[in-house]
Design a protein around this motif. Structure first.
Motif, PDB file in Angstrom:
ATOM      1  N   GLU A  92       6.548  26.616   3.714  1.00  0.00           N
ATOM      2  CA  GLU A  92       5.921  27.741   4.417  1.00  0.00           C
ATOM      3  C   GLU A  92       4.401  27.652   4.441  1.00  0.00           C
ATOM      4  OE1 GLU A  92       7.126  31.679   3.394  1.00  0.00           O
ATOM      5  OE2 GLU A  92       9.266  31.208   3.492  1.00  0.00           O
ATOM      6  N   ASN A  93       3.785  27.275   3.292  1.00  0.00           N
ATOM      7  CA  ASN A  93       2.318  27.275   3.226  1.00  0.00           C
ATOM      8  C   ASN A  93       1.706  26.268   4.214  1.00  0.00           C
ATOM      9  OD1 ASN A  93       3.399  25.174   1.630  1.00  0.00           O
ATOM     10  ND2 ASN A  93       1.546  25.028   0.407  1.00  0.00           N
ATOM     11  N   ILE A  94       2.329  25.064   4.323  1.00  0.00           N
ATOM     12  CA  ILE A  94       1.813  24.052   5.261  1.00  0.00           C
ATOM     13  C   ILE A  94       2.076  24.490   6.694  1.00  0.00           C
ATOM     14  CG2 ILE A  94       2.045  21.648   6.037  1.00  0.00           C
ATOM     15  CD1 ILE A  94       2.701  20.935   3.118  1.00  0.00           C
ATOM     16  N   ALA A  95       3.268  25.066   6.930  1.00  0.00           N
ATOM     17  CA  ALA A  95       3.608  25.539   8.282  1.00  0.00           C
ATOM     18  C   ALA A  95       2.607  26.598   8.737  1.00  0.00           C
ATOM     19  CB  ALA A  95       5.022  26.107   8.292  1.00  0.00           C
ATOM     20  N   ALA A  96       2.259  27.535   7.828  1.00  0.00           N
ATOM     21  CA  ALA A  96       1.318  28.610   8.178  1.00  0.00           C
ATOM     22  C   ALA A  96      -0.070  28.041   8.484  1.00  0.00           C
ATOM     23  CB  ALA A  96       1.233  29.602   7.022  1.00  0.00           C
ATOM     24  N   GLU A  97      -0.504  27.040   7.712  1.00  0.00           N
ATOM     25  CA  GLU A  97      -1.841  26.453   7.888  1.00  0.00           C
ATOM     26  C   GLU A  97      -1.995  25.795   9.262  1.00  0.00           C
ATOM     27  OE1 GLU A  97      -4.797  23.199   5.717  1.00  0.00           O
ATOM     28  OE2 GLU A  97      -2.977  23.868   4.690  1.00  0.00           O
ATOM     29  N   TYR A  98      -0.889  25.197   9.759  1.00  0.00           N
ATOM     30  CA  TYR A  98      -0.970  24.484  11.028  1.00  0.00           C
ATOM     31  C   TYR A  98      -0.301  25.237  12.176  1.00  0.00           C
ATOM     32  CZ  TYR A  98      -2.754  20.537   8.379  1.00  0.00           C
ATOM     33  OH  TYR A  98      -3.516  19.736   7.579  1.00  0.00           O
ATOM     34  N   GLY A  99       0.041  26.500  11.928  1.00  0.00           N
ATOM     35  CA  GLY A  99       0.613  27.330  12.981  1.00  0.00           C
ATOM     36  C   GLY A  99       1.991  26.887  13.424  1.00  0.00           C
ATOM     37  N   LEU A 100       2.809  26.436  12.481  1.00  0.00           N
ATOM     38  CA  LEU A 100       4.141  25.936  12.812  1.00  0.00           C
ATOM     39  C   LEU A 100       5.223  26.873  12.295  1.00  0.00           C
ATOM     40  CD1 LEU A 100       3.589  22.186  11.866  1.00  0.00           C
ATOM     41  CD2 LEU A 100       3.661  23.140  14.173  1.00  0.00           C
TER      42      LEU A 100
ATOM     43  N   GLN B  70      -4.483  17.439  16.005  1.00  0.00           N
ATOM     44  CA  GLN B  70      -3.360  17.785  16.890  1.00  0.00           C
ATOM     45  C   GLN B  70      -2.530  16.546  17.217  1.00  0.00           C
ATOM     46  OE1 GLN B  70      -5.743  19.542  20.017  1.00  0.00           O
ATOM     47  NE2 GLN B  70      -5.134  21.630  19.464  1.00  0.00           N
ATOM     48  N   SER B  71      -3.204  15.415  17.423  1.00  0.00           N
ATOM     49  CA  SER B  71      -2.477  14.163  17.681  1.00  0.00           C
ATOM     50  C   SER B  71      -1.654  13.758  16.456  1.00  0.00           C
ATOM     51  CB  SER B  71      -3.465  13.038  18.027  1.00  0.00           C
ATOM     52  OG  SER B  71      -4.097  13.286  19.252  1.00  0.00           O
TER      53      SER B  71
ATOM     54  N   VAL C  55       3.759  13.831  13.369  1.00  0.00           N
ATOM     55  CA  VAL C  55       4.548  14.389  12.254  1.00  0.00           C
ATOM     56  C   VAL C  55       5.821  15.019  12.801  1.00  0.00           C
ATOM     57  CG1 VAL C  55       4.614  16.195  10.488  1.00  0.00           C
ATOM     58  CG2 VAL C  55       2.591  14.750  10.684  1.00  0.00           C
ATOM     59  N   LEU C  56       5.676  15.827  13.847  1.00  0.00           N
ATOM     60  CA  LEU C  56       6.826  16.541  14.418  1.00  0.00           C
ATOM     61  C   LEU C  56       7.829  15.596  15.076  1.00  0.00           C
ATOM     62  CD1 LEU C  56       5.002  19.638  15.973  1.00  0.00           C
ATOM     63  CD2 LEU C  56       6.236  19.503  13.799  1.00  0.00           C
ATOM     64  N   SER C  57       7.352  14.429  15.514  1.00  0.00           N
ATOM     65  CA  SER C  57       8.285  13.465  16.117  1.00  0.00           C
ATOM     66  C   SER C  57       8.833  12.480  15.075  1.00  0.00           C
ATOM     67  CB  SER C  57       7.599  12.708  17.268  1.00  0.00           C
ATOM     68  OG  SER C  57       6.443  12.046  16.811  1.00  0.00           O
TER      69      SER C  57
ATOM     70  N   MET D  31      -1.215  13.346   7.631  1.00  0.00           N
ATOM     71  CA  MET D  31      -1.957  14.307   8.464  1.00  0.00           C
ATOM     72  C   MET D  31      -2.981  15.072   7.614  1.00  0.00           C
ATOM     73  SD  MET D  31      -0.508  17.507  10.737  1.00  0.00           S
ATOM     74  CE  MET D  31       0.092  18.409   9.292  1.00  0.00           C
ATOM     75  N   ILE D  32      -2.567  15.496   6.421  1.00  0.00           N
ATOM     76  CA  ILE D  32      -3.473  16.240   5.534  1.00  0.00           C
ATOM     77  C   ILE D  32      -4.643  15.352   5.100  1.00  0.00           C
ATOM     78  CG2 ILE D  32      -3.666  17.323   3.248  1.00  0.00           C
ATOM     79  CD1 ILE D  32      -0.777  18.362   3.699  1.00  0.00           C
ATOM     80  N   ALA D  33      -4.347  14.069   4.800  1.00  0.00           N
ATOM     81  CA  ALA D  33      -5.405  13.133   4.410  1.00  0.00           C
ATOM     82  C   ALA D  33      -6.425  12.980   5.534  1.00  0.00           C
ATOM     83  CB  ALA D  33      -4.809  11.770   4.059  1.00  0.00           C
ATOM     84  N   LEU D  34      -5.959  12.947   6.770  1.00  0.00           N
ATOM     85  CA  LEU D  34      -6.861  12.850   7.925  1.00  0.00           C
ATOM     86  C   LEU D  34      -7.743  14.088   8.016  1.00  0.00           C
ATOM     87  CD1 LEU D  34      -7.558  11.451  10.752  1.00  0.00           C
ATOM     88  CD2 LEU D  34      -5.953  13.113  11.688  1.00  0.00           C
ATOM     89  N   THR D  35      -7.157  15.283   7.792  1.00  0.00           N
ATOM     90  CA  THR D  35      -7.901  16.546   7.851  1.00  0.00           C
ATOM     91  C   THR D  35      -8.999  16.561   6.801  1.00  0.00           C
ATOM     92  OG1 THR D  35      -5.798  17.584   8.461  1.00  0.00           O
ATOM     93  CG2 THR D  35      -7.629  19.053   7.957  1.00  0.00           C
ATOM     94  N   VAL D  36      -8.655  16.124   5.584  1.00  0.00           N
ATOM     95  CA  VAL D  36      -9.624  16.102   4.474  1.00  0.00           C
ATOM     96  C   VAL D  36     -10.778  15.157   4.796  1.00  0.00           C
ATOM     97  CG1 VAL D  36      -9.961  15.431   2.067  1.00  0.00           C
ATOM     98  CG2 VAL D  36      -7.946  16.752   2.710  1.00  0.00           C
ATOM     99  N   HIS D  37     -10.457  13.962   5.321  1.00  0.00           N
ATOM    100  CA  HIS D  37     -11.490  12.964   5.624  1.00  0.00           C
ATOM    101  C   HIS D  37     -12.427  13.430   6.736  1.00  0.00           C
ATOM    102  CE1 HIS D  37      -8.700   9.677   3.858  1.00  0.00           C
ATOM    103  NE2 HIS D  37      -9.491  10.191   2.952  1.00  0.00           N
ATOM    104  N   ASN D  38     -11.908  14.271   7.647  1.00  0.00           N
ATOM    105  CA  ASN D  38     -12.724  14.700   8.789  1.00  0.00           C
ATOM    106  C   ASN D  38     -13.617  15.889   8.477  1.00  0.00           C
ATOM    107  OD1 ASN D  38     -11.879  12.726  10.439  1.00  0.00           O
ATOM    108  ND2 ASN D  38     -10.755  14.004  11.871  1.00  0.00           N
ATOM    109  N   GLU D  39     -13.352  16.540   7.331  1.00  0.00           N
ATOM    110  CA  GLU D  39     -14.140  17.743   7.008  1.00  0.00           C
ATOM    111  C   GLU D  39     -15.520  17.369   6.496  1.00  0.00           C
ATOM    112  OE1 GLU D  39     -11.681  19.956   4.340  1.00  0.00           O
ATOM    113  OE2 GLU D  39     -10.545  20.889   5.942  1.00  0.00           O
TER     114      GLU D  39
END
Length: 571
Positions: free
Chosen positions: A476-484, A547-548, A553-555, A563-571
């Motif tokens: 739930e926590n990851i789904a909420a963070e990414y609007g899923l 988003q890409s 992930v969804l496919s 995906m989370i590692a990418l988010t962290v690196h981009n911040e």
């Protein structure tokens, strides 16, 4: 373990697999009928007909016999265990010696632990008992080739070094460049064979970089596969200077210079592939470290479909690359696959009626039809000088390996404004930031807005191993963070011998493509801040990198962790 071995003598593989639920009784009956005619082993028949995979076979044997199932991909066997069992015996019986245990037993891996005749023969040869582990047949074959070949050449190199250091040094120097490293013979010096075996294995394992580093007592060889480093082999530090000297000789470096970094190049042929190795040495406190970047000159990975992009991303890239003139940029950090994407686009442009010229440092892929220029700083052939000359060669499309400074940037922009399509790369975190980077270099905003066609920001994410990835419900926590939607199905890495127990096999590119629309041009002209340009690009249809990643992930292509590692690196 020996008492268990005695208990297994009456077991039959077919009954065991039926009991494990791995095959049906009907499949067993059909296999036994075929065995009467073919005389093949039951396991071979099941695998040949696709009734069972190697992994399923190994898993069933492990569970039914209560033996550990291991992956040999990351296992480093003890040299003393390899010495005890001769290579010919290990190959014939298909067993891998792993270690000598405190109890005196020898830990081994085998794909067929029911082969008690092989175990009895080993017992007679070694006069020891065995601790058996199960591995897949292909894992065992690969490990036998790796361990015995490298350990054998390593042992020979150490023995010869200890016997006569002077002769040893001479043998390295006099040995010529082995273009085909797979063809190095037993007559060659042991260190020559050792280096060739390391390079050959690196190519076979599809390694991107080889690290050879020295510490106080030991030297290590590490391979980078799919972005992660793992240890391949280690040897005494006393052997390190000889290994480095051998590499320097075939890379065309000065072997007497140990205090300064050096650059060199080795071209080798393995499995009919031409591999270009870019070699760099760096002095460290215990000796020189070498890093080799492997570039597959066959360009087998080139092509937009091979990058793992979605159809809509390919459509946007293809549409923009057909622009008659302008600048098309690909941005991202080192190792994000920019060059591969560039060549994939050049492949589309490479037509008989088009003059395509590239200037690169280094030339990473050779492609028929392209006029490729190699930068040579020592000879004065810089990116800027090469680009000036290219403009007098009647080009239609130009590829500049990297825009590093103002002179190159200005020339690229001027070339774009005078009717050429220029492709190049920049180091920025995302697509909109490339505008600010060019302005920082000194290029006028109006020239950027007039010439820029599109910017692609790119990253590489590890692809989940198709053999072992496991489905689970998104927390739930990851789904909420990414609007899923909570509970939707995604996949996690597990690990098997197919993926070196990492859970990942290969990588995919994720992109954000910023098309320079009229609105984006106006913002560039007024030197608008990056967030405003990004917002305008997103409203124009740009998917940002996260988003890409989420789409992959969804496919089921990559994991939430990537995906989370990418988010962290981009911040």
């Amino acid at each position: 373990m020996s008492s268990s071995n005695e208990d297994w003598r009456h077991l039959k593989l077919g009954d065991l697999l039926v009991d494990a639920g791995a095959i049906s009784k009907e499949t067993l009956t059909a296999s036994l009928e075929e065995q009467k005619i073919s005389r093949m082993r039951l396991g071979e028949i099941l695998l040949k007909n696709g009734w069972l995979t190697e992994r399923q076979l190994a898993d069933a044997l492990s569970r039914q016999l209560k033996l550990p199932l291991i992956s040999l991909a990351k296992y480093k066997p003890a040299p003393e265990a390899i010495k005890i069992i001769p290579e010919a015996v290990a190959q014939r019986l298909e067993i891998v010696p792993l270690a000598i245990l405190d109890s005196g037993k020898i830990a081994i891996a085998m794909s067929d632990p029911l082969n008690v005749i092989a175990i009895d023969e080993l017992r007679m040869i070694t006069n020891a008992e065995f601790d058996i582990n199960v591995a897949t047949a292909s894992d065992v074959r690969r490990a036998l080739m790796n361990f015995y070949k490298v350990q054998g050449s390593l042992k020979s190199a150490i023995d010869e070094f200890e016997a006569s250091s002077e002769d040893f040094a001479t043998s390295i120097t006099t040995a010529g460049l082995a273009q085909d490293v797979a063809g190095v013979s037993a007559e060659d010096a042991p260190v020559v064979r050792l280096v060739s075996n390391i390079l050959e294995q690196a190519v076979k394992d599809q390694v991107s970089d080889v690290h050879i580093e020295v510490y106080e007592k030991m030297s290590k060889v590490r391979f980078r596969v799919d972005g992660a480093l793992f240890e391949y082999v280690e040897y005494p530090a006393s052997l390190h200077p000889a290994v480095i000297s051998r590499l320097k000789i075939i890379a065309g470096m000065d072997i007497s210079e140990r205090r300064k970094p050096q650059d060199g190049r080795i071209i080798v042929k393995v499995l009919d592939k031409r591999i270009d190795l870019r070699v760099n040495t760096l002095p460290t406190i215990y000796g020189e470290k070498v890093v080799m970047r492997l570039l597959d000159q066959s360009a087998s990975k080139v092509g937009l479909t091979n990058l793992g992009l979605f159809e809509d991303d390919i459509a946007v890239l293809t549409r923009n690359i057909e622009a008659p003139h302008g600048i098309f940029l690909i941005t991202g950090p080192t190792g994000s696959g920019k060059s591969t994407t560039l060549y994939s686009l050049l492949e589309i442009l490479n037509q008989p009626d088009v003059n395509v010229i590239t200037v690169e440092d280094p030339v990473e892929y050779t492609m028929p039809g392209l006029n490729q220029v190699q930068v040579n700083e020592k000879a004065g052939l810089t990116f800027t000088e090469a680009l000036r000359s290219i403009l007098r060669q009647d080009p239609d499309k130009i590829m500049v390996g990297e825009i590093r400074d103002y002179p190159t940037a200005e020339l690229a922009v001027r070339a774009a404004l005078t009717g050429h399509l220029v492709l190049s790369t920049l180091h920025t975190n995302d697509a909109p930031s490339s505008v600010v980077r060019l302005i920082d270099m000194g290029v006028a905003a109006y020239m950027i807005s007039t010439s820029l066609v599109a910017v692609v920001a790119q990253r590489l994410l590890r692809r989940l191993c198709p053999m072992c990835k496991a489905e689970y419900a998104l927390p739930e926590n990851i789904a909420a963070e990414y609007g899923l939607q909570p509970g939707i199905s995604v996949y996690a890495p597990v690990g098997c011998d197919n993926c070196r127990n990492t859970g990942y096999k290969g990588r995919i590119a994720i992109v954000e493509v910023m098309e320079v629309t009229d609105r984006v041009k106006n913002l560039i002209n007024t030197s608008a801040p990056v967030p405003e340009i990004r917002q305008a690009a997103m409203e124009g249809g740009m998917h940002v990198l996260v988003q890409s990643a989420l789409r992959n992930v969804l496919s089921g292509v990559t994991s939430v962790e990537e995906m989370i590692a990418l988010t962290v690196h981009n911040e």
